[in-house]
Design a protein around this motif. Structure first.
Motif, mmCIF file in Angstrom:
data_model
loop_
_atom_site.group_PDB
_atom_site.id
_atom_site.type_symbol
_atom_site.label_atom_id
_atom_site.label_comp_id
_atom_site.label_asym_id
_atom_site.label_seq_id
_atom_site.Cartn_x
_atom_site.Cartn_y
_atom_site.Cartn_z
ATOM 1 N N MET A 126 -79.714 26.131 14.645
ATOM 2 C CA MET A 126 -79.041 24.845 14.743
ATOM 3 C C MET A 126 -77.628 25.067 15.271
ATOM 4 S SD MET A 126 -79.629 21.660 14.037
ATOM 5 C CE MET A 126 -78.705 20.185 14.022
ATOM 6 N N SER A 127 -77.190 24.163 16.085
ATOM 7 C CA SER A 127 -75.856 24.255 16.679
ATOM 8 C C SER A 127 -74.789 23.926 15.654
ATOM 9 C CB SER A 127 -75.738 23.278 17.840
ATOM 10 O OG SER A 127 -76.699 23.565 18.817
ATOM 11 N N GLU A 128 -73.597 24.429 15.895
ATOM 12 C CA GLU A 128 -72.459 24.133 15.035
ATOM 13 C C GLU A 128 -71.528 23.195 15.788
ATOM 14 O OE1 GLU A 128 -68.704 26.530 13.129
ATOM 15 O OE2 GLU A 128 -70.633 27.556 13.247
ATOM 16 N N PHE A 129 -71.056 22.165 15.097
ATOM 17 C CA PHE A 129 -70.174 21.189 15.717
ATOM 18 C C PHE A 129 -68.863 21.125 14.966
ATOM 19 C CE2 PHE A 129 -74.387 19.884 16.928
ATOM 20 C CZ PHE A 129 -74.230 19.569 18.264
ATOM 21 N N TRP A 130 -67.775 21.039 15.707
ATOM 22 C CA TRP A 130 -66.443 20.846 15.134
ATOM 23 C C TRP A 130 -65.925 19.531 15.655
ATOM 24 C CZ3 TRP A 130 -62.961 25.787 15.166
ATOM 25 C CH2 TRP A 130 -63.631 26.828 14.534
ATOM 26 N N LEU A 131 -65.409 18.723 14.774
ATOM 27 C CA LEU A 131 -64.803 17.461 15.161
ATOM 28 C C LEU A 131 -63.302 17.609 14.992
ATOM 29 C CD1 LEU A 131 -65.289 14.539 16.037
ATOM 30 C CD2 LEU A 131 -65.405 13.927 13.637
ATOM 31 N N ILE A 132 -62.586 17.600 16.116
ATOM 32 C CA ILE A 132 -61.136 17.775 16.099
ATOM 33 C C ILE A 132 -60.514 16.466 16.539
ATOM 34 C CG2 ILE A 132 -59.199 19.065 17.063
ATOM 35 C CD1 ILE A 132 -61.250 21.358 17.559
ATOM 36 N N SER A 133 -59.637 15.933 15.716
ATOM 37 C CA SER A 133 -59.024 14.646 16.005
ATOM 38 C C SER A 133 -57.636 14.824 16.598
ATOM 39 C CB SER A 133 -58.928 13.845 14.700
ATOM 40 O OG SER A 133 -58.255 12.637 14.909
ATOM 41 N N ALA A 134 -57.357 14.053 17.653
ATOM 42 C CA ALA A 134 -56.028 14.075 18.286
ATOM 43 C C ALA A 134 -55.786 12.706 18.903
ATOM 44 C CB ALA A 134 -55.969 15.152 19.356
ATOM 45 N N PRO A 135 -54.551 12.234 18.867
ATOM 46 C CA PRO A 135 -54.254 10.949 19.513
ATOM 47 C C PRO A 135 -54.580 11.006 21.001
ATOM 48 C CG PRO A 135 -52.400 11.690 18.188
ATOM 49 C CD PRO A 135 -53.393 12.824 18.228
ATOM 50 N N GLY A 136 -54.888 9.857 21.567
ATOM 51 C CA GLY A 136 -55.315 9.816 22.958
ATOM 52 C C GLY A 136 -54.200 9.586 23.961
ATOM 53 N N ASP A 137 -52.982 10.028 23.670
ATOM 54 C CA ASP A 137 -51.887 9.815 24.630
ATOM 55 C C ASP A 137 -51.994 10.822 25.784
ATOM 56 O OD1 ASP A 137 -51.024 12.160 23.479
ATOM 57 O OD2 ASP A 137 -49.227 11.314 22.559
ATOM 58 N N LYS A 138 -51.128 10.671 26.777
ATOM 59 C CA LYS A 138 -51.193 11.468 27.996
ATOM 60 C C LYS A 138 -51.017 12.971 27.732
ATOM 61 C CE LYS A 138 -49.389 11.630 32.657
ATOM 62 N NZ LYS A 138 -50.166 10.999 33.665
ATOM 63 N N ALA A 139 -50.082 13.350 26.853
ATOM 64 C CA ALA A 139 -49.848 14.774 26.559
ATOM 65 C C ALA A 139 -51.096 15.409 25.950
ATOM 66 C CB ALA A 139 -48.656 14.924 25.619
ATOM 67 N N ASN A 140 -51.766 14.703 25.074
ATOM 68 C CA ASN A 140 -52.973 15.242 24.460
ATOM 69 C C ASN A 140 -54.133 15.293 25.445
ATOM 70 O OD1 ASN A 140 -52.070 15.860 21.824
ATOM 71 N ND2 ASN A 140 -52.010 13.679 21.375
ATOM 72 N N MET A 141 -54.162 14.378 26.395
ATOM 73 C CA MET A 141 -55.211 14.417 27.412
ATOM 74 C C MET A 141 -55.042 15.652 28.297
ATOM 75 S SD MET A 141 -57.062 12.036 26.476
ATOM 76 C CE MET A 141 -58.272 11.967 27.751
ATOM 77 N N VAL A 142 -53.784 16.022 28.589
ATOM 78 C CA VAL A 142 -53.514 17.240 29.355
ATOM 79 C C VAL A 142 -53.957 18.459 28.539
ATOM 80 C CG1 VAL A 142 -51.674 18.680 30.330
ATOM 81 C CG2 VAL A 142 -51.640 16.200 30.688
ATOM 82 N N ALA A 143 -53.648 18.465 27.255
ATOM 83 C CA ALA A 143 -54.076 19.569 26.380
ATOM 84 C C ALA A 143 -55.602 19.639 26.331
ATOM 85 C CB ALA A 143 -53.503 19.381 24.980
ATOM 86 N N TRP A 144 -56.267 18.489 26.287
ATOM 87 C CA TRP A 144 -57.739 18.421 26.285
ATOM 88 C C TRP A 144 -58.290 19.077 27.551
ATOM 89 C CZ3 TRP A 144 -62.466 17.657 24.392
ATOM 90 C CH2 TRP A 144 -63.486 17.299 25.270
ATOM 91 N N GLU A 145 -57.734 18.712 28.709
ATOM 92 C CA GLU A 145 -58.212 19.258 29.973
ATOM 93 C C GLU A 145 -58.002 20.770 30.029
ATOM 94 O OE1 GLU A 145 -59.969 17.741 32.208
ATOM 95 O OE2 GLU A 145 -59.813 15.787 31.238
ATOM 96 N N ARG A 146 -56.840 21.241 29.551
ATOM 97 C CA ARG A 146 -56.540 22.678 29.557
ATOM 98 C C ARG A 146 -57.512 23.417 28.625
ATOM 99 N NH1 ARG A 146 -51.061 22.588 28.728
ATOM 100 N NH2 ARG A 146 -51.354 22.795 26.500
#
Length: 190
Positions: free
Chosen positions: A1-21
């Protein structure tokens, strides 16, 4: 079975850049597959209400997990001859669990975001209770049918002490309507 992690972060522009990186790095190194898990802005209410709801959600989480485990266990019991098919039959909204998690979308019709979190939590609790009740009812019906089937199999394939003899002995094998003779059937074990 796969393992899933749910990581919460606000959806502002800085976090979107961190998401892409992060997504670029983990995909290059083949460390993980990342998916966005978008949750709408919910009506939170006061801090007191949120703290009180936190306790209730913990209990609801434990209850939901136990119900889901019961369902998975029961599907495993029902599919006893084909244990490899269990994963195929564990579905959420008609799709496999991994697809459901990676493509999750909030159901606005079932859980309107205009309602307070407490109402959404109560709706979830009622639904989980109903699912557990349905599971118990279906399990009882299944167990009853399975018991009847086992009794039938025992009667037709069991030893001669418990099974019916209608397919072995015919009416012509008996002495009927005689004052002096009685037909007896004797089962002799090997």
């Amino acid at each position: 079975m796969s393992e899933f992690w749910l990581i919460s972060a606000p959806g502002d522009k800085a976090n979107m850049v961190a998401w892409e990186r992060m997504n670029t790095v983990t995909l290059k190194a083949n460390l993980s597959s990342n998916n966005k898990f978008i949750i709408p802005d919910l009506k939170v209410g006061t801090l007191d209400a949120l703290v009180g709801l936190s306790d209730e959600l913990g209990k609801l989480d434990t209850f939901a997990e136990s119900v889901i485990k019961k369902i998975a266990q029961y599907i495993g019991e029902v599919l006893e001859d084909s244990k490899d098919k269990v994963q195929e039959n564990l579905l959420a909204s008609g799709v496999d669990l991994i697809s459901y998690l990676t493509r999750f979308e909030w159901d606005m019709a079932k859980y309107p975001i205009k309602q307070p979190l407490k109402n959404i939590s109560e709706t979830l609790a009622k639904q989980m209770t109903q699912i557990e009740t349905d599971l118990k009812a279906r399990a009882a019906v299944y167990n009853n049918i399975k018991g009847n089937l086992q009794n039938l199999e025992r009667k037709t394939a069991g030893n001669l002490l418990t099974r019916t003899l209608t397919d072995i002995v015919n009416k012509e094998d008996f002495v009927l309507n005689s004052e002096y003779l009685i037909t007896l059937l004797v089962v002799v074990p090997k």
